[in-house]
Scaffold this active site. Structure first.
Site, short mmCIF file in Angstrom:
data_model
loop_
_atom_site.label_atom_id
_atom_site.label_comp_id
_atom_site.label_asym_id
_atom_site.label_seq_id
_atom_site.Cartn_x
_atom_site.Cartn_y
_atom_site.Cartn_z
N THR A 53 66.49 35.78 -105.12
CA THR A 53 65.65 36.30 -104.04
C THR A 53 64.41 36.98 -104.61
O THR A 53 63.28 36.71 -104.19
CB THR A 53 66.45 37.24 -103.13
OG1 THR A 53 67.62 36.54 -102.70
CG2 THR A 53 65.65 37.67 -101.92
N ARG A 69 65.35 44.82 -100.82
CA ARG A 69 66.80 44.62 -100.78
C ARG A 69 67.46 45.97 -100.99
O ARG A 69 67.05 46.74 -101.87
CB ARG A 69 67.24 43.64 -101.87
CG ARG A 69 68.76 43.63 -102.04
CD ARG A 69 69.23 42.51 -102.91
NE ARG A 69 69.06 41.23 -102.23
CZ ARG A 69 69.56 40.08 -102.69
NH1 ARG A 69 70.24 40.04 -103.81
NH2 ARG A 69 69.37 38.96 -102.02
#
Ligand code: NCD
Length: 303
Positions: free
Chosen positions: A52, A101
């Site tokens: 990611t 995140r």
């Protein structure tokens, strides 16, 4: 100024547009090489990540932009006790867009409420992971050529697997979708996700038996048991190898099944499956970069 915290923040039309832009980027990468010149993406990752974070960063570089990266929470002021809100206000002074995140569900939402630039949720606890869903959607579109009339098996840790929650939420918008939810009893889908399926009127089966449903599936989405979300290691060890996909188990599957996995894989898919033409998980990785490019362009309102 818009943020994407939940896949629901994007309309179905917008999802389809993002897929179309990503497909155009694949065909004409040069057209996009300077779209984000002088723009900066900040990646704030308070949890481990390979794909990611790197795909967000690769996406920004391929758009001509720059990246400010904070990959280890221990090295940031969060370790001194700084709040997510203050971090978001601070980073807004340096960057044009944030990908965050965080292990706490809702942290990227708090960041979005306090930032003066768009915030993208790059995974919050066991909750949501909308940009993985974008990667999954492009993969489904490229593999199947459609989003409707698909039987989708989701297998593994459906309780804590945030990618599953976001993917289900996205796919309930399309017609003729049947979900086969395959998990150990302890790791069944949370009730709020089941409610989304019910409200959409989509067909849904919950089972512990992958073999029984294998022949029906158009897509099999395998997931890792999310060790970091377990309260005790014993439960993890007991459940971690509940489903292991092998070439033998795929003998009853459709010839055009698409095997997907958000990765990282631990044991859920034998490496022997990797050479099967039905394995799509490394294609998903690449598709994630293109979809993140499309999303950055959209949120920065670059034509
Ligand atoms: C997933 C995640 O972080 O939720 N990984 C990813 O972003 N591709 C899946 C996982 O960690 O199991």
């Amino acid at each position: 100024m818009r943020s994407v915290i939940d896949i629901k923040d994007l309309s179905t039309t917008e999802l389809n547009e993002l897929v179309a832009v990503a497909e155009d980027i694949i065909e004409n990468p040069d057209k996009y090489a300077h779209k984000c010149d002088r723009k900066k993406l900040a990646t704030l990752f308070f949890e481990p990540s390979t794909r990611t974070r790197l795909s967000f960063e690769a996406a920004m570089y391929e758009l001509g932009g720059h990246v400010l990266s904070m990959s280890a929470a221990g090295s940031s002021s969060a370790a001194k006790g700084e709040s997510v809100a203050d971090t978001a206000k601070t980073v807004s002074c340096y960057a044009d867009i944030i990908a965050m995140r965080h292990p706490k569900e809702g942290a990227p939402l708090v960041a979005a409420m306090n930032a003066s630039i768009p915030v993208i949720n790059a995974g919050d606890g066991g909750h949501n992971h909308p940009t993985q869903t974008l990667a999954d959607l492009l993969t489904i579109h490229r593999e199947k050529g459609r989003f409707d009339n698909l039987t989708i098996g989701l297998c593994g840790d459906l309780k804590f697997g945030r990618t599953v929650h976001s993917l289900i939420s996205a796919m309930t918008r399309y017609s003729g979708i049947k979900f086969v939810l395959i998990s150990p009893k302890e790791l069944m889908i949370p009730s709020y996700v089941k409610k989304i399926i019910k409200e959409a009127g989509a067909e849904c089966i919950e089972t512990t038996d992958l073999a029984e449903y294998m022949p029906e599936l158009d897509i099999l989405y395998m997931t890792r048991v999310q060790r970091e979300r377990f309260f005790n290691e014993e439960d993890y060890l007991r459940l971690k190898d509940s489903y292991i996909l092998t070439p033998e188990k795929l003998t009853t599957a459709k010839a055009n099944l698409s095997v997907m996995h958000p990765l990282p894989r631990v044991n859920e898919i034998s490496v022997k499956v990797d050479d099967d033409p039905r394995a799509c998980y490394f294609k998903q990785v690449l598709n994630g970069k293109y979809m993140r490019m499309a999303l950055i362009l959209k949120l920065l309102e670059v034509d």
